[in-house]
Design an enzyme around this catalytic site. Sequence first.
Site, PDB file in Angstrom:
ATOM      1  N   GLU A 199      -0.339 -10.793  11.064  1.00 34.56           N
ATOM      2  CA  GLU A 199      -1.806 -10.877  11.126  1.00 34.56           C
ATOM      3  C   GLU A 199      -2.341 -12.308  11.214  1.00 34.56           C
ATOM      4  O   GLU A 199      -3.207 -12.704  10.440  1.00 34.56           O
ATOM      5  CB  GLU A 199      -2.419 -10.144   9.934  1.00 34.56           C
ATOM      6  CG  GLU A 199      -2.009  -8.680   9.890  1.00 34.56           C
ATOM      7  CD  GLU A 199      -2.522  -7.930   8.659  1.00 34.56           C
ATOM      8  OE1 GLU A 199      -3.294  -8.505   7.884  1.00 34.56           O
ATOM      9  OE2 GLU A 199      -2.142  -6.768   8.488  1.00 34.56           O
ATOM     10  N   HIS A 238      -2.934   1.139  13.033  1.00 34.98           N
ATOM     11  CA  HIS A 238      -3.847   1.809  12.094  1.00 34.98           C
ATOM     12  C   HIS A 238      -5.026   2.295  12.933  1.00 34.98           C
ATOM     13  O   HIS A 238      -5.957   1.539  13.212  1.00 34.98           O
ATOM     14  CB  HIS A 238      -4.299   0.839  11.002  1.00 34.98           C
ATOM     15  CG  HIS A 238      -3.190   0.407  10.099  1.00 34.98           C
ATOM     16  ND1 HIS A 238      -2.532   1.294   9.268  1.00 34.98           N
ATOM     17  CD2 HIS A 238      -2.590  -0.792   9.919  1.00 34.98           C
ATOM     18  CE1 HIS A 238      -1.588   0.645   8.596  1.00 34.98           C
ATOM     19  NE2 HIS A 238      -1.594  -0.624   8.976  1.00 34.98           N
TER      20      HIS A 238
HETATM   21  O1  G3I Z   1       0.649  -3.797  -8.231  1.00 33.45           O
HETATM   22  C1  G3I Z   1      -0.716  -3.757  -8.665  1.00 33.45           C
HETATM   23  C2  G3I Z   1      -0.829  -2.964  -9.938  1.00 33.45           C
HETATM   24  O2  G3I Z   1      -0.125  -3.612 -10.964  1.00 33.45           O
HETATM   25  C3  G3I Z   1      -2.317  -2.817 -10.289  1.00 33.45           C
HETATM   26  O3  G3I Z   1      -2.421  -1.963 -11.391  1.00 33.45           O
HETATM   27  C4  G3I Z   1      -3.084  -2.220  -9.126  1.00 33.45           C
HETATM   28  C5  G3I Z   1      -4.569  -2.158  -9.394  1.00 33.45           C
HETATM   29  O4  G3I Z   1      -5.313  -2.069  -8.215  1.00 33.45           O
HETATM   30  O5  G3I Z   1      -2.885  -3.017  -7.992  1.00 33.45           O
HETATM   31  C6  G3I Z   1      -1.538  -3.101  -7.594  1.00 33.45           C
HETATM   32  O6  G3I Z   1      -1.459  -3.876  -6.429  1.00 33.45           O
HETATM   33  C7  G3I Z   1      -1.897  -3.247  -5.256  1.00 33.45           C
HETATM   34  C8  G3I Z   1      -0.743  -3.246  -4.263  1.00 33.45           C
HETATM   35  O7  G3I Z   1      -1.172  -2.722  -3.032  1.00 33.45           O
HETATM   36  C9  G3I Z   1       0.427  -2.381  -4.760  1.00 33.45           C
HETATM   37  O8  G3I Z   1       0.036  -1.063  -4.909  1.00 33.45           O
HETATM   38  C10 G3I Z   1      -3.061  -4.041  -4.676  1.00 33.45           C
HETATM   39  O9  G3I Z   1      -4.181  -3.945  -5.538  1.00 33.45           O
HETATM   40  C11 G3I Z   1      -3.417  -3.526  -3.313  1.00 33.45           C
HETATM   41  O10 G3I Z   1      -4.388  -4.383  -2.729  1.00 33.45           O
HETATM   42  C12 G3I Z   1      -2.193  -3.498  -2.433  1.00 33.45           C
HETATM   43  O11 G3I Z   1      -2.562  -2.935  -1.217  1.00 33.45           O
HETATM   44  C13 G3I Z   1      -1.622  -3.080  -0.174  1.00 33.45           C
HETATM   45  C14 G3I Z   1      -2.250  -3.826   0.986  1.00 33.45           C
HETATM   46  O12 G3I Z   1      -1.324  -3.900   2.055  1.00 33.45           O
HETATM   47  C15 G3I Z   1      -2.663  -5.232   0.606  1.00 33.45           C
HETATM   48  O13 G3I Z   1      -3.321  -5.822   1.670  1.00 33.45           O
HETATM   49  C16 G3I Z   1      -1.203  -1.691   0.284  1.00 33.45           C
HETATM   50  O14 G3I Z   1      -0.501  -1.030  -0.762  1.00 33.45           O
HETATM   51  C17 G3I Z   1      -0.322  -1.804   1.524  1.00 33.45           C
HETATM   52  O15 G3I Z   1      -0.097  -0.516   2.022  1.00 33.45           O
HETATM   53  C18 G3I Z   1      -1.038  -2.633   2.555  1.00 33.45           C
HETATM   54  O16 G3I Z   1      -0.219  -2.745   3.674  1.00 33.45           O
HETATM   55  C19 G3I Z   1      -0.755  -3.495   4.762  1.00 33.45           C
HETATM   56  C20 G3I Z   1       0.428  -4.143   5.452  1.00 33.45           C
HETATM   57  O17 G3I Z   1       1.189  -4.885   4.535  1.00 33.45           O
HETATM   58  C21 G3I Z   1      -0.048  -5.020   6.601  1.00 33.45           C
HETATM   59  N1  G3I Z   1      -0.897  -4.293   7.496  1.00 33.45           N
HETATM   60  C22 G3I Z   1      -1.991  -3.567   6.912  1.00 33.45           C
HETATM   61  C23 G3I Z   1      -1.492  -2.656   5.787  1.00 33.45           C
HETATM   62  C24 G3I Z   1      -2.624  -1.836   5.207  1.00 33.45           C
HETATM   63  O18 G3I Z   1      -3.584  -2.634   4.575  1.00 33.45           O
END
Ligand code: G3I
Length: 465
Positions: free
Chosen positions: A166, A243
């Site tokens: 990205e 997406h």
């Molecule tokens: O691990 C913490 C946890 O300890 C906490 O309790 C919780 C509270 O919100 O957050 C957890 O972290 C989250 C993490 O995922 C793991 O679940 C983050 O808040 C959350 O922002 C994060 O989101 C991820 C996102 O990327 C971040 O930008 C998504 O799971 C993941 O599917 C997503 O994947 C991205 C690709 O890497 C790149 N392309 C887009 C795609 C979708 O956004």
Amino acid sequence: MFRHHPARGRRTAGLLVTALATLSAGLAAVAPAPPAHADTATLGELAEAKGRYFGSATDNPELSDTRYTQILGSEFGQITVGNTMKWQYTEPSRGRFDYTAAEEIVDLAESNGQSVRGHTLVWHNQLPSWVGDVPAGELLDVMRNHITHEVDHFKGRLIHWDVVNEAFEEDGSRRQSVFQQKIGDSYIAEAFKAARAADPDAKLYYNDYNIEGIGPKSDAVYEMVKSFKARGVPIDGVGMQAHLIAGQVPASIQRNIQRFADLGVDVALTELDIRMTLPRTAAKDAQQADDYGAVVRACLAVSRCVGITLWDYTDKYSWVPSVFPGEGAALPWDENFAKKPAYHAIAAALSGGGPAPGGDCTATYRVTSRWQGGFTAEVTVRNEHSAPITGWTVTWTLPGGQSIGNVWNGNLTVNGRNVTVRNAGYNGTLGGGGSTTFGLQGQGAADIPADVTCTPGQSAGTPAQ
Ligand code: G3I
């Protein structure tokens, strides 16, 4: 509404289904067990037969859900680590590396015989805050060190690395990440060189979203890849995240995949999901199924499109609703692990099928009552795609000892054990996602036929004798 597993139409008969009429829960206790079924090949196997992989992303918290891991381990040929290979997890403080969580997923994939894509080494997001504080003069070394350490750690275990993720804005300009600001334009090429030095065998990808169709952003990535190829910067592939939104698959997707392939790189669809505005409806499911089928066919049409990965496979664990409030239902399995029309469209596309002219239909057969020597059943005919159909023909083979007395809301023809029911004059037209039912009364045991199949149109079927 979505509980019954439908029997597929002719395009997928043989591969996808043989039987599949499922009893409703309330009737299961009194009716005989349905015949062993069904989808005879997994999505991973169907893709493999085409020389591709079909995979899913996953994340560590989900691995304690045994229903989830059963499908994750059996349906897919490839796994992407959805979060825990990102910088925030792997180098949470400068020089302290931790691969525990990522390894849990890699180990699981290996034990299931699945290949793994590494995601991702350099990204502006999920970056620990200390990276932002690194002085400009040190960041290139810090970035190289991170890449070298992580790629070396997983050397030999991953098929691909998303080296940089990205890096472009929608207008094709560079995103002003900390890497862009402190290192400058060259950081992407430097990242690829460091990754190649650490593992000469893993294929190195640039990965981004909104580059599935031709436009300013994909043009910018295209120019970068072209220049990398001209300058000998080691890039092997472009990951189009995909997406997407139901009803809005870019019309140029196949042409776009092809133009990247023509530069001499592979293409992978790395994070596929197709979201919709909630709530789900049959018509939206039908549109989404068409869209999934179109995306899969676009990939299969280009020999260098090497594989497709869902960004997780079930709505239970989709990232979409938390980021796009009011949207979701983006994946081929619903939150209860039931397969949606999208699943069948993917399987059909992987099997070589295109959309049938005028749509496609499924038939779901269920027993509604039974008694000593007889039964009634209801068959639901559903148009699984967005284009309307103007007639339908449902066929099956009578289980031994069964005969049919009469049918209502349909026209019956029986030839030996071959049953054909065509639509009545008033219920042949079904809009996208639309359905109708017909009923029947039969003699004999209420066994469910193993090969209920729906075909759009009033096909000739088997003539009556
Ligand atoms: O691990 C913490 C946890 O300890 C906490 O309790 C919780 C509270 O919100 O957050 C957890 O972290 C989250 C993490 O995922 C793991 O679940 C983050 O808040 C959350 O922002 C994060 O989101 C991820 C996102 O990327 C971040 O930008 C998504 O799971 C993941 O599917 C997503 O994947 C991205 C690709 O890497 C790149 N392309 C887009 C795609 C979708 O956004």
